[in-house]
Design an enzyme around this catalytic site. Sequence first.
Site, mmCIF file in Angstrom:
data_model
loop_
_atom_site.group_PDB
_atom_site.id
_atom_site.type_symbol
_atom_site.label_atom_id
_atom_site.label_comp_id
_atom_site.label_asym_id
_atom_site.label_seq_id
_atom_site.Cartn_x
_atom_site.Cartn_y
_atom_site.Cartn_z
ATOM 1 N N GLY A 12 -77.383 75.648 -46.168
ATOM 2 C CA GLY A 12 -76.206 74.967 -46.720
ATOM 3 C C GLY A 12 -75.046 75.863 -47.097
ATOM 4 O O GLY A 12 -74.239 75.509 -47.957
ATOM 5 N N ASN A 14 -72.375 76.554 -45.344
ATOM 6 C CA ASN A 14 -71.106 75.900 -44.998
ATOM 7 C C ASN A 14 -70.767 74.795 -45.998
ATOM 8 O O ASN A 14 -69.615 74.647 -46.416
ATOM 9 C CB ASN A 14 -71.138 75.358 -43.568
ATOM 10 C CG ASN A 14 -70.806 76.434 -42.555
ATOM 11 O OD1 ASN A 14 -69.650 76.840 -42.430
ATOM 12 N ND2 ASN A 14 -71.815 76.932 -41.854
ATOM 13 N N ARG A 95 -80.266 67.769 -36.226
ATOM 14 C CA ARG A 95 -80.776 66.564 -35.592
ATOM 15 C C ARG A 95 -79.746 66.065 -34.603
ATOM 16 O O ARG A 95 -78.547 66.064 -34.901
ATOM 17 C CB ARG A 95 -80.985 65.438 -36.623
ATOM 18 C CG ARG A 95 -81.966 65.725 -37.694
ATOM 19 C CD ARG A 95 -83.375 65.420 -37.287
ATOM 20 N NE ARG A 95 -83.577 64.061 -36.824
ATOM 21 C CZ ARG A 95 -84.691 63.655 -36.215
ATOM 22 N NH1 ARG A 95 -85.669 64.523 -35.987
ATOM 23 N NH2 ARG A 95 -84.844 62.413 -35.820
ATOM 24 N N ILE A 96 -80.218 65.636 -33.465
ATOM 25 C CA ILE A 96 -79.305 64.996 -32.519
ATOM 26 C C ILE A 96 -79.166 63.539 -32.946
ATOM 27 O O ILE A 96 -80.167 62.856 -33.172
ATOM 28 C CB ILE A 96 -79.855 65.115 -31.077
ATOM 29 C CG1 ILE A 96 -79.840 66.593 -30.672
ATOM 30 C CG2 ILE A 96 -79.023 64.281 -30.121
ATOM 31 C CD1 ILE A 96 -80.502 66.879 -29.344
ATOM 32 N N HIS A 113 -70.209 74.434 -34.638
ATOM 33 C CA HIS A 113 -71.136 74.996 -33.659
ATOM 34 C C HIS A 113 -70.860 76.490 -33.553
ATOM 35 O O HIS A 113 -69.691 76.897 -33.426
ATOM 36 C CB HIS A 113 -70.925 74.315 -32.308
ATOM 37 C CG HIS A 113 -71.811 74.875 -31.236
ATOM 38 N ND1 HIS A 113 -73.163 74.608 -31.186
ATOM 39 C CD2 HIS A 113 -71.538 75.706 -30.195
ATOM 40 C CE1 HIS A 113 -73.682 75.256 -30.156
ATOM 41 N NE2 HIS A 113 -72.729 75.929 -29.534
ATOM 42 N N LEU A 148 -73.822 66.221 -26.598
ATOM 43 C CA LEU A 148 -74.178 67.289 -27.529
ATOM 44 C C LEU A 148 -73.164 68.441 -27.464
ATOM 45 O O LEU A 148 -72.931 69.004 -26.390
ATOM 46 C CB LEU A 148 -75.583 67.816 -27.203
ATOM 47 C CG LEU A 148 -76.081 68.936 -28.119
ATOM 48 C CD1 LEU A 148 -76.345 68.419 -29.525
ATOM 49 C CD2 LEU A 148 -77.323 69.598 -27.552
ATOM 50 N N ASP A 149 -72.567 68.760 -28.605
ATOM 51 C CA ASP A 149 -71.568 69.839 -28.730
ATOM 52 C C ASP A 149 -70.396 69.631 -27.767
ATOM 53 O O ASP A 149 -69.731 70.587 -27.366
ATOM 54 C CB ASP A 149 -72.215 71.216 -28.474
ATOM 55 C CG ASP A 149 -73.324 71.517 -29.488
ATOM 56 O OD1 ASP A 149 -73.197 71.098 -30.640
ATOM 57 O OD2 ASP A 149 -74.319 72.165 -29.099
HETATM 58 C C1 GRF Z 1 -74.166 77.660 -38.888
HETATM 59 O O1 GRF Z 1 -74.242 78.864 -38.208
HETATM 60 C C2 GRF Z 1 -73.530 76.612 -38.013
HETATM 61 O O2 GRF Z 1 -72.646 77.134 -37.080
HETATM 62 C C3 GRF Z 1 -74.711 76.016 -37.308
HETATM 63 O O3 GRF Z 1 -75.773 76.066 -38.234
HETATM 64 C C4 GRF Z 1 -75.535 77.077 -39.184
HETATM 65 C C5 GRF Z 1 -75.599 76.419 -40.522
HETATM 66 O O4 GRF Z 1 -75.665 77.317 -41.580
HETATM 67 N N1 GRF Z 1 -74.380 74.685 -36.863
HETATM 68 P P1 GRF Z 1 -75.599 76.799 -43.076
HETATM 69 O O5 GRF Z 1 -76.765 75.855 -43.310
HETATM 70 O O6 GRF Z 1 -74.275 76.110 -43.281
HETATM 71 O O7 GRF Z 1 -75.733 78.013 -43.922
#
Ligand code: GRF
Length: 216
Positions: A12, A14, A95-96, A113, A148-149
Amino acid sequence: MQNIVILISGRGSNFEAILRTSREENWESQCGARIAAVISNRPQAAGLQIARDAGVEAIAMDHKAYESREAFDAALAEVIRRYDPAVIVLAGFMRILTEGFVKEFEGKILNIHPALLPLFPGLDTHQRCLDAGCRVHGSTVHFVSPVLDGGSIIGQAVVPVLPTDDADALASRGLVYEHQLYPKCVRAVAEGRVKLVDGRTVMDDDTARSLTIFGV
Ligand code: GRF
C-alpha cells in the site's frame, strides 16, 4: 464531496502517498475530494493497517471466500456503490476485474502499472525491461479498460535504466516517482481536469505537463 475509493492487495505504498498528498494539499477543501475507503482482497495487506492507523475506513474482502471471479466482483461493486465514488484507484490491486465491473465504473477506475505502457503489460516488467536492453523505464497511470493494462494513458514517470541495475533496483527507482505521479493523476481526475471521452484521455496542455515526470 467527491469520494475516492482505493483498492489494494499488499503493502500500500501508493495508497499511502495518495493519502499523504491529499492531507498535505488539503483536498477536502481545495478540490472537494476525500479518500472514503480502502478495500483489500487480502485481509493481511499491510496497506489496511496504514488505513486504520490514519483513520480511513479499511475493508477486507477476501476473494478466496467467493466461488468465482464474477461473484467477488459483484460483491466488490456492491460495497463500492455505497460510496458513489468519483474515482476508484487500483494501487497494487492484484486482481483482474471482470468486464462487467469495468464497464460499470468506466472512466472512473485508474490503475498504476510499473512500465511505460504500451511496453510491457502484465507481470515481471522490470526484468523484461532489462532483458530487452531498454535505456528508460518507468510507470504509467491509465484508465482501466477491459483489456489488461490496455486503457487510455493519463500520466507517465520515466526513469533511466543503469548498467548496474537488477530488477529490484529498477523497481525501487521507479517507485519513488510512482509516489509523485499517482497523487497528481488522482487529483486531476477528481477535479475533472482529466476525463475519458470515447475511450481517449482528454486534458489540457498544462495538465499533461504536470502528469509527465522525468526522474533520475
Ligand atoms: C507498484 O509497483 C505498482 O506499479 C504495481 O504494484 C505495486 C504496488 O505497490 N501496480 P504498493 O502496494 O502501492 O506499495
